[in-house]
Write a protein that holds these residues in place. Structure first.
Motif, PDB file in Angstrom:
ATOM      1  N   MET A 156       0.909  -1.040  -0.044  1.00 54.35           N
ATOM      2  CA  MET A 156       0.362  -0.388   0.125  1.00 54.35           C
ATOM      3  C   MET A 156       0.794   1.263  -0.149  1.00 54.35           C
ATOM      4  SD  MET A 156      -3.448  -0.896   0.299  1.00 54.35           S
ATOM      5  CE  MET A 156      -3.880   0.845   0.131  1.00 54.35           C
ATOM      6  N   ALA A 157       1.644   1.341   0.664  1.00 54.77           N
ATOM      7  CA  ALA A 157       3.022   2.529   0.797  1.00 54.77           C
ATOM      8  C   ALA A 157       3.793   2.370  -0.523  1.00 54.77           C
ATOM      9  CB  ALA A 157       3.423   1.856   1.501  1.00 54.77           C
ATOM     10  N   VAL A 158       3.795   1.499  -1.265  1.00 56.16           N
ATOM     11  CA  VAL A 158       4.703   1.876  -2.794  1.00 56.16           C
ATOM     12  C   VAL A 158       3.537   2.041  -3.392  1.00 56.16           C
ATOM     13  CG1 VAL A 158       5.746   0.118  -4.567  1.00 56.16           C
ATOM     14  CG2 VAL A 158       6.126  -0.233  -2.495  1.00 56.16           C
ATOM     15  N   VAL A 159       2.548   1.653  -3.671  1.00 57.89           N
ATOM     16  CA  VAL A 159       1.129   2.435  -4.103  1.00 57.89           C
ATOM     17  C   VAL A 159       1.401   3.884  -4.480  1.00 57.89           C
ATOM     18  CG1 VAL A 159      -0.979   2.015  -5.386  1.00 57.89           C
ATOM     19  CG2 VAL A 159       0.104  -0.495  -5.108  1.00 57.89           C
ATOM     20  N   ALA A 160       1.356   4.285  -2.917  1.00 60.23           N
ATOM     21  CA  ALA A 160       0.521   5.495  -2.915  1.00 60.23           C
ATOM     22  C   ALA A 160       1.607   6.516  -3.003  1.00 60.23           C
ATOM     23  CB  ALA A 160       0.115   6.026  -1.700  1.00 60.23           C
ATOM     24  N   ASN A 161       3.273   6.095  -3.082  1.00 62.96           N
ATOM     25  CA  ASN A 161       3.991   6.382  -3.136  1.00 62.96           C
ATOM     26  C   ASN A 161       4.220   6.585  -4.991  1.00 62.96           C
ATOM     27  OD1 ASN A 161       6.902   7.385  -2.703  1.00 62.96           O
ATOM     28  ND2 ASN A 161       6.832   6.753  -4.064  1.00 62.96           N
TER      29      ASN A 161
END
Length: 303
Positions: A156-161
Motif C-alpha cells: 500500500m505504501a509503494v502504490v501510494a508513493n
C-alpha cells in the motif's frame, strides 16, 4: 463664399470640436512567446549528477562483494536506486527527456487598448518523474524491510508513493488555473499522507521487536528520508506549478535533494546495516538459489 462646414464651426464651436475626424486606431503588437528553458548551469549539473549516480552504483555493487547473496537485499535495492537515477539523468542531460508545458498569459494594457495574450512555455523534465516513480518505492521498501513491516502495508505504501509521483507529473502538465492542475496536486499530497501512515505508523510498531539498535537506525533513516521527501512538493510547487524560479534553479535544488535521498541514504543504510547484525534479512530459497534448485532440494528431502 463660406462653406457649410465653416458656418457650423462659427455657430457651434464645441460641437465642431467633438465631431472632428477620429484619429488612428491604436495598434497592439502581440507579446512573443516567453520560454523558460535550462541553461549552461543546468545542463552541466545534469551531467555531474549522471556521473555521481554512476559512481554510487559502482560503490554499492562493490560493497556487496563479500556479502552472501541471501543477505544482499539492501545492496541490490540501493544499487538499483543509483542505476535508475543515473539513466534518468543521462536522458535529461542528453536532451531526450523533456518537453514544453505552455499556457496563455493575459497582458493588460491601458483603458483604450484591449488586453492581449501570449504563451508562456516552461521546460518540464518528465524523466525525473519516471525516476522518482521507480526509485522512491525502493527507498520505502528498504525502510519497510528494515522495520519488518508486513507485505500488505508495504504494498500500500509503494502504490501510494507511485500515485504521489504521477499526480505531480499530471499537475505539471495541467492547464494553468484549472481544477485539473490543483486536483492532481491535492491527490499527490493525500497520497504522501498515506505513505506516512503505512510506513511511519506501522514501521514504528514493527521495528520495536528488533531491538534498540535497529529501532534507532530505522527511526533516523525514516525521519531523514521522509523529511527530505516533504521538500520535493515545496520545490515542485514553486517551480513547476507557480513557475517562480528558473529551470536551472529547479535542476540545482532537485540535484541536491536526489543526492541526499539516494547515494547518501544508500551509503548510510549499507554501512550501518553491516555493523548491526540484527538488521540482517536472510532471503534463502528462490532469492539465492533459484526455483529449480529449490525444487531439487524438496525432492531430495522427500527421498
Amino acid at each position: 463664399m463660406i462653406s457649410p462646414d465653416q458656418v457650423a464651426e462659427m455657430l457651434y464651436p464645441a460641437a465642431a470640436a467633438t465631431t472632428s475626424k477620429p484619429g488612428p486606431i491604436p495598434t497592439v503588437i502581440p507579446t512573443p512567446t516567453h520560454y523558460q528553458l535550462s541553461g549552461e548551469t543546468g545542463h552541466r549539473t545534469l551531467w555531474v549528477l549522471f556521473a555521481l549516480m554512476t559512481i554510487s552504483s559502482g560503490v554499492f555493487a562493490l560493497l556487496s562483494w563479500n556479502v552472501p547473496v541471501s543477505k544482499r537485499i539492501y545492496h541490490v535495492t540501493t544499487t538499483l536506486l543509483s542505476i535508475v537515477s543515473a539513466l534518468a539523468y543521462f536522458a535529461m542531460a542528453a536532451g531526450h527527456a523533456s518537453s514544453l508545458s505552455c499556457h496563455a498569459v493575459r497582458d493588460r494594457h491601458s483603458h483604450d487598448i484591449p488586453d492581449t495574450f501570449h504563451d508562456s512555455c516552461r521546460q518540464i523534465y518528465w524523466a525525473r518523474y519516471i525516476d522518482w516513480a521507480i526509485t522512491t518505492p525502493l527507498v520505502l521498501l528498504n525502510l519497510c524491510l528494515l522495520a519488518g513491516v508486513d507485505g500488505a502495508h508495504t504494498l500500500m505504501a509503494v502504490v501510494a508513493n507511485v500515485i504521489m509521483v504521477l499526480g505531480g507529473l499530471f499537475a505539471a502538465y495541467g492547464a494553468e488555473g484549472t481544477a485539473q492542475k490543483w486536483g492532481w496536486f491535492a491527490i499527490s499530497c493525500v497520497s504522501y499522507l498515506f505513505v506516512l501512515w503505512h510506513v511511519g505508523l506501522h514501521g514504528t510498531r514493527a521495528v520495536q521487536s528488533k531491538g534498540a539498535r535497529v529501532s534507532k537506525l530505522w527511526a533516523s533513516l525514516a525521519i531523514y528520508s521522509l523529511a527530505l521527501w516533504a521538500a520535493y512538493p515545496i520545490v515542485w510547487g514553486v517551480a513547476a506549478l507557480a513557475r517562480r524560479t528558473s529551470v536551472d534553479t529547479e535542476i540545482l535544488v532537485y540535484a541536491v535533494l536526489d543526492i541526499l535521498v539516494k547515494p547518501v541514504f544508500g551509503l548510510w543504510l549499507l554501512v550501518s546495516h553491516r555493523a548491526i547484525a540484527e538488521s540482517n534479512i536472510d532471503l534463502g530459497g528462490y532469492w539465492s538459489q533459484g526455483a529449480a534448485a529449490e525444487g531439487r532440494i524438496r525432492i531430495g528431502e522427500e527421498d
